[in-house]
Write an enzyme that holds these catalytic residues in place. Structure first.
Site, PDB file in Angstrom:
ATOM      1  CG  HIS A   1       3.891   4.043  16.843  1.00 25.40           C
ATOM      2  ND1 HIS A   1       4.720   4.474  15.810  1.00 25.40           N
ATOM      3  CD2 HIS A   1       2.805   3.493  16.244  1.00 25.40           C
ATOM      4  CE1 HIS A   1       4.148   4.202  14.659  1.00 25.40           C
ATOM      5  NE2 HIS A   1       2.992   3.600  14.883  1.00 25.40           N
TER       6      HIS A   1
ATOM      7  CG  ASP B   1      -1.838  -1.516  17.489  1.00 20.53           C
ATOM      8  OD1 ASP B   1      -2.654  -1.451  16.556  1.00 20.53           O
ATOM      9  OD2 ASP B   1      -0.612  -1.446  17.322  1.00 20.53           O
TER      10      ASP B   1
ATOM     11  CG  HIS C   1      -0.188  -3.941   9.679  1.00 17.31           C
ATOM     12  ND1 HIS C   1      -0.293  -2.766  10.388  1.00 17.31           N
ATOM     13  CD2 HIS C   1      -0.529  -3.617   8.397  1.00 17.31           C
ATOM     14  CE1 HIS C   1      -0.651  -1.782   9.594  1.00 17.31           C
ATOM     15  NE2 HIS C   1      -0.814  -2.269   8.376  1.00 17.31           N
TER      16      HIS C   1
END
Length: 410
Positions: A305, A353, A266
């Site tokens: 993603h 990210d 995460h």
């Protein structure tokens, strides 16, 4: 016949089709929809597929129809399990906060505080108009000011003590709870960078800790915080909702969110993306470094993603802004070349990210600020989910389907 690599078990297209009971055309459709990833084969014409992904998809196909199947799939980006009015994920436009596009909010100049007011459904009430104590309580000060502690651990250690200082921690009045949430948002940001609480906007507090007097960088941090503020029922938001459903105070829900974020799958994804960027840019050929990694079957942290098959809109927005304020044009060109090469080799585009990590590389910062931006922004969403869950009432208590040994006879 399956083929293997040093790090992953890879399957040919023929064996993948056999295991899934599908045609090659359906296999290609699965890849285009993001259900499976393909890797180049040894002859550069064939494609290979990760065994673990194929087996996971086959298991879903074998699962029976009905309640058990729905419950199992719901725990891994499957069927919806909770009703919420907080946010909607649109695969082409990114997240919407109570019907407002997060990207549009960024372009309008919204701060994290303004996004939080929207997520918390504050209306005309501004819970941020109250001042924050300028000093930490004596019980918290030694932890809050210890810059040697990792940011998440520092915050998680301090919040239980701060809860003891908050006399309204269990007050059910809506405005009071919003004010407690506003204080928590500011305290969390200060804890993450080992500073004293302040009434200044969160993006200003963070930017001043990393790159003082850089207006472009400060605005980039603002944009990142707003785009990180919420992402529907992600792992950390779900953890916060579960804790909130017990009636626990908001400090406890914040701790649960931070704990979930600390995992490498995460929040830790920002550090892995930072390392990927560093390794690639330091190699003799960044393109070959990515190609070699992809050929081995290794993953590419910071790319792809599952909820954005055509690319993460949040990342695209931040990359445009990063290009506008990057202090080193050559370094930015190298980052852009890395993005282009990765998409050409793997078909994968950068996610949030990657861009948080890229911001740190472009501004000569370590990996930690990427995680801090994520945690500081996402806390607004955790609090929104906690507030909504407690307003709805009810305990989140799913059932497990037992698959162990049969009970022994007495």
């Amino acid at each position: 016949m399956s083929q293997t690599s040093p790090s992953q078990d890879l399957l040919s297209a023929r064996e993948t089709c056999r295991l899934l009971g599908i045609s090659p055309a359906t296999l290609y459709a699965y890849v285009s929809r993001g259900l499976l990833e393909s890797r180049p084969g040894p002859d550069h014409r064939s494609r290979l597929y990760l065994r673990q992904d194929v087996e996971r998809l086959a298991q879903r196909q074998r699962a029976g129809r009905g309640e058990a199947r729905g419950a199992a799939q719901s725990l891994d980006r499957g069927l919806p399990v909770l009703e919420t009015r907080i946010s909607l994920i649109h695969p082409d436009d990114g997240p919407y906060y109570r019907g407002r596009s997060a990207i549009a909010l960024v372009r309008e100049g919204a701060t994290l505080e303004e996004a939080a007011r929207l997520l918390w459904d504050c209306g005309e009430d501004d819970p941020f108009d109250a001042p924050v104590p300028a000093a930490w309580p004596a019980t918290v000060a030694p932890i809050a000011g210890d810059a040697t502690l990792p940011p998440l651990e520092r915050a998680m250690a301090a919040f239980p003590l701060l809860a003891l200082e908050e006399r309204h921690s269990l007050n059910a009045a809506t405005r009071t709870r919003h004010r407690v949430a506003a204080t928590l948002l500011r305290q969390n940001a200060a804890l993450l960078v080992a500073r004293s609480p302040a009434t200044a906007p969160v993006h200003a507090l963070l930017a001043n800790a990393w790159a003082p007097r850089d207006a472009g960088f400060e605005d980039l941090v603002r944009a990142a915080l707003v785009l990180c503020a919420d992402h529907e029922l992600n792992v950390s938001a779900f953890a916060a909702r579960v804790v909130a459903s017990t009636g626990a105070h908001l400090h406890a829900t914040v701790c649960s969110g931070l704990a979930a974020l600390s995992g490498p799958r995460h929040g830790g994804a920002t550090a892995r993306a930072y390392a990927l960027i560093g390794d690639a840019l330091q190699s003799a050929s960044p393109r070959e470094a990515i190609a070699s990694r992809w050929q081995r079957g290794d993953d590419l942290p910071g790319f792809r993603h599952a909820l954005y098959p055509h690319g993460d809109p949040r990342a695209a927005e931040l990359l445009v802004r990063l290009r506008d304020c990057a202090p080193d044009a050559a370094k930015m060109d190298a980052l852009d070349a890395l993005v282009a090469a990765t998409e050409e080799i793997s078909g994968q585009r950068p996610n949030i990210d990657f861009v948080l990590a890229a911001i740190c590389h472009a501004h000569a910062l370590p990996a930690t600020p990427a995680l801090v931006m994520f945690a500081a922004g996402r806390l607004a969403g955790w609090l929104a989910h906690a507030l909504e869950q407690q307003a709805q009432g009810g305990l989140i208590r799913p059932r497990a389907r037992y698959a162990g040994a049969a009970p022994m006879p007495e």
